[in-house]
Design an enzyme around this catalytic site. Sequence first.
Site, PDB file in Angstrom:
ATOM      1  N   ASN A 210       0.849  -1.199   0.000  1.00 51.94           N
ATOM      2  CA  ASN A 210       0.000   0.000   0.000  1.00 51.94           C
ATOM      3  C   ASN A 210       0.885   1.250   0.000  1.00 51.94           C
ATOM      4  O   ASN A 210       2.104   1.151   0.044  1.00 51.94           O
ATOM      5  CB  ASN A 210      -0.969  -0.022   1.183  1.00 51.94           C
ATOM      6  N   ASP A 279      -4.896  -6.454   4.765  1.00 50.90           N
ATOM      7  CA  ASP A 279      -5.978  -7.273   5.323  1.00 50.90           C
ATOM      8  C   ASP A 279      -6.004  -8.656   4.687  1.00 50.90           C
ATOM      9  O   ASP A 279      -6.590  -9.591   5.224  1.00 50.90           O
ATOM     10  CB  ASP A 279      -7.326  -6.582   5.087  1.00 50.90           C
ATOM     11  N   LYS A 289       8.886 -16.831 -10.286  1.00 53.09           N
ATOM     12  CA  LYS A 289       8.196 -15.651 -10.813  1.00 53.09           C
ATOM     13  C   LYS A 289       7.050 -16.095 -11.734  1.00 53.09           C
ATOM     14  O   LYS A 289       7.248 -16.939 -12.607  1.00 53.09           O
ATOM     15  CB  LYS A 289       9.219 -14.816 -11.589  1.00 53.09           C
ATOM     16  N   PHE A 329      -5.511   3.936  14.095  1.00 52.07           N
ATOM     17  CA  PHE A 329      -5.787   4.851  12.989  1.00 52.07           C
ATOM     18  C   PHE A 329      -6.868   4.206  12.131  1.00 52.07           C
ATOM     19  O   PHE A 329      -6.966   2.984  12.072  1.00 52.07           O
ATOM     20  CB  PHE A 329      -4.526   5.079  12.151  1.00 52.07           C
ATOM     21  N   LYS A 343     -14.627   0.952  14.198  1.00 52.90           N
ATOM     22  CA  LYS A 343     -13.312   0.350  14.494  1.00 52.90           C
ATOM     23  C   LYS A 343     -12.909   0.612  15.943  1.00 52.90           C
ATOM     24  O   LYS A 343     -12.349  -0.248  16.615  1.00 52.90           O
ATOM     25  CB  LYS A 343     -12.243   0.912  13.545  1.00 52.90           C
ATOM     26  N   LYS A 347     -12.335  -2.693  18.043  1.00 52.52           N
ATOM     27  CA  LYS A 347     -10.953  -2.976  18.412  1.00 52.52           C
ATOM     28  C   LYS A 347     -10.649  -2.520  19.839  1.00 52.52           C
ATOM     29  O   LYS A 347      -9.491  -2.496  20.250  1.00 52.52           O
ATOM     30  CB  LYS A 347     -10.002  -2.346  17.396  1.00 52.52           C
TER      31      LYS A 347
HETATM   32  N1  CTP Z   1      -4.883  -2.973  11.706  1.00 53.04           N
HETATM   33  C1  CTP Z   1      -4.255  -4.041  12.305  1.00 53.04           C
HETATM   34  N2  CTP Z   1      -4.222  -5.237  11.687  1.00 53.04           N
HETATM   35  C2  CTP Z   1      -4.806  -5.415  10.487  1.00 53.04           C
HETATM   36  C3  CTP Z   1      -5.456  -4.340   9.877  1.00 53.04           C
HETATM   37  C4  CTP Z   1      -5.467  -3.127  10.506  1.00 53.04           C
HETATM   38  O1  CTP Z   1      -3.747  -3.873  13.416  1.00 53.04           O
HETATM   39  N3  CTP Z   1      -4.730  -6.592   9.898  1.00 53.04           N
HETATM   40  C5  CTP Z   1      -4.926  -1.683  12.421  1.00 53.04           C
HETATM   41  C6  CTP Z   1      -4.259  -0.536  11.685  1.00 53.04           C
HETATM   42  O2  CTP Z   1      -2.904  -0.396  12.063  1.00 53.04           O
HETATM   43  C7  CTP Z   1      -5.083   0.668  12.153  1.00 53.04           C
HETATM   44  C8  CTP Z   1      -6.464   0.073  12.416  1.00 53.04           C
HETATM   45  O3  CTP Z   1      -6.284  -1.329  12.558  1.00 53.04           O
HETATM   46  O4  CTP Z   1      -4.613   1.211  13.362  1.00 53.04           O
HETATM   47  C9  CTP Z   1      -7.467   0.310  11.316  1.00 53.04           C
HETATM   48  O5  CTP Z   1      -6.913  -0.071  10.076  1.00 53.04           O
HETATM   49  P1  CTP Z   1      -7.713   0.164   8.724  1.00 53.04           P
HETATM   50  O6  CTP Z   1      -6.865  -0.302   7.584  1.00 53.04           O
HETATM   51  O7  CTP Z   1      -8.234   1.549   8.695  1.00 53.04           O
HETATM   52  O8  CTP Z   1      -8.992  -0.743   8.908  1.00 53.04           O
HETATM   53  P2  CTP Z   1      -9.269  -2.276   8.887  1.00 53.04           P
HETATM   54  O9  CTP Z   1      -9.488  -2.744  10.273  1.00 53.04           O
HETATM   55  O10 CTP Z   1      -8.193  -2.982   8.106  1.00 53.04           O
HETATM   56  O11 CTP Z   1     -10.664  -2.335   8.130  1.00 53.04           O
HETATM   57  P3  CTP Z   1     -11.018  -1.924   6.600  1.00 53.04           P
HETATM   58  O12 CTP Z   1      -9.777  -2.219   5.777  1.00 53.04           O
HETATM   59  O13 CTP Z   1     -12.163  -2.777   6.276  1.00 53.04           O
HETATM   60  O14 CTP Z   1     -11.345  -0.455   6.599  1.00 53.04           O
END
Ligand code: CTP
Length: 410
Positions: A210, A279, A289, A329, A343, A347
């Site tokens: 990302n 995710d 490859k 975040f 979230k 969380k």
């Molecule tokens: N986070 C985490 N572990 C993951 C995904 C996210 O600890 N596998 C944490 C990120 O570091 C951030 C928070 O969860 O502090 C929210 O991450 P975000 O990418 O905004 O959301 P997701 O929980 O991944 O949900 P979505 O992608 O559906 O918005």
Amino acid sequence: MVNKTKKNIVLGITGGIAAYKAIDLASTLTKLDYEVHVVLTAEAMKFVTPLTLEVITKNQVWTDQNSLEKSSIPHIKLADLADLVVVAPATANTIAKGANGLADNLLSSVLLAADCPKLYVPAMNSKMYQHDATQRNLRDLAVQGAVVLEPAEGMLACGISGKGRYPGNKTVLAQIESMLFGDQALEGFNVLVTAGGTREAIDPVRYIGNRSSGKMGAALCKEALRRGAHVTLILGSHELTELPEVNIIRVETAQEMYEQVMLHFDTQDIVIKAAAVADFKPESVKEQKIKKTEDTSGGKKTKTISLEGTVDILKEISLKKDKQIVVGFAAETENIATNAKKKLKEKNLDMIVANQVAGEESAFGSDDNTATLYWSNGKGRELEKMPKSELARVLVEEIIKLPKFVKLAR
Ligand code: CTP
């Protein structure tokens, strides 16, 4: 315990109905062993008297009149001795003077001559507060480095309801202490920050990643360090140069980040998860490859990669959470408030920082950020666009104000 005995606070009181609340503030500060030097504007003297404040603070109270009677140039003396200048309540008029460098009375002269931190506590009619001129002046004060407290909403002295109420001395006091001792507030605390993006391998040369640059996490590390914390950074892909004094642990995948966070979690007091964690990851990583010729069917090249979920690190932490303050975040492209609050709850966070990550205003990779903060008690704070270094300062200040932190600090 920090020794507060020698801190000098110049308390500027200006002419609004909330001036009577400054009497209580002066009294509390004096009881807390601060040296309080009150400066009253001519308008403030219509609401409170020098005698009251002199009795309370046991110090000379300064007015425009007596400052002229003495030969000691009090505005320079007061400016030099002040560790902090607090203007409470701050009227639109004094705010305008402070923002524009006018020095036509004792208080505005002190504000211009003082190079210590300054705190403004605006309190006024909501239309005066919302007026473009006042808002511009408040922004200018912030650019000059002053801290401006947000007024509360509610019934105002003029009989209408709106934003402009004096926020309350508890809030003012917390801000004063944070400004005076904030620099040492994290001394002895362990702070864990995660930053950057994770990468999930597809084959030996490709990955799912990302746009996270790690800049927000780096700014948080610097701010926590500046305030005396011992800082550990678990860092994915990034664009950072160097962060001396930070214990940096480099990781690539969500799984590696998870393992490192779990390994360090128990010894931490504050965990800030600024990382952009994948995710999903490929179900299997190809050993060789992937060739572009492999999946050509019907003249159209397509490629399907099966993905499986990664571990949600924050959710796992929430199950282990004990004394720790955990800040997350939320990277959002739509419905920012709803998604971020969801979230926060799911969380089990103490605070969440919601970011826009799409379009020109995207926080990803940028040096600036426009964030909104949410707390578990349902409150929120919308912040203006600001450099990530400034946002880091605001976030750490908000963490220090959390009741859970105050308990930890005792
Ligand atoms: N986070 C985490 N572990 C993951 C995904 C996210 O600890 N596998 C944490 C990120 O570091 C951030 C928070 O969860 O502090 C929210 O991450 P975000 O990418 O905004 O959301 P997701 O929980 O991944 O949900 P979505 O992608 O559906 O918005």
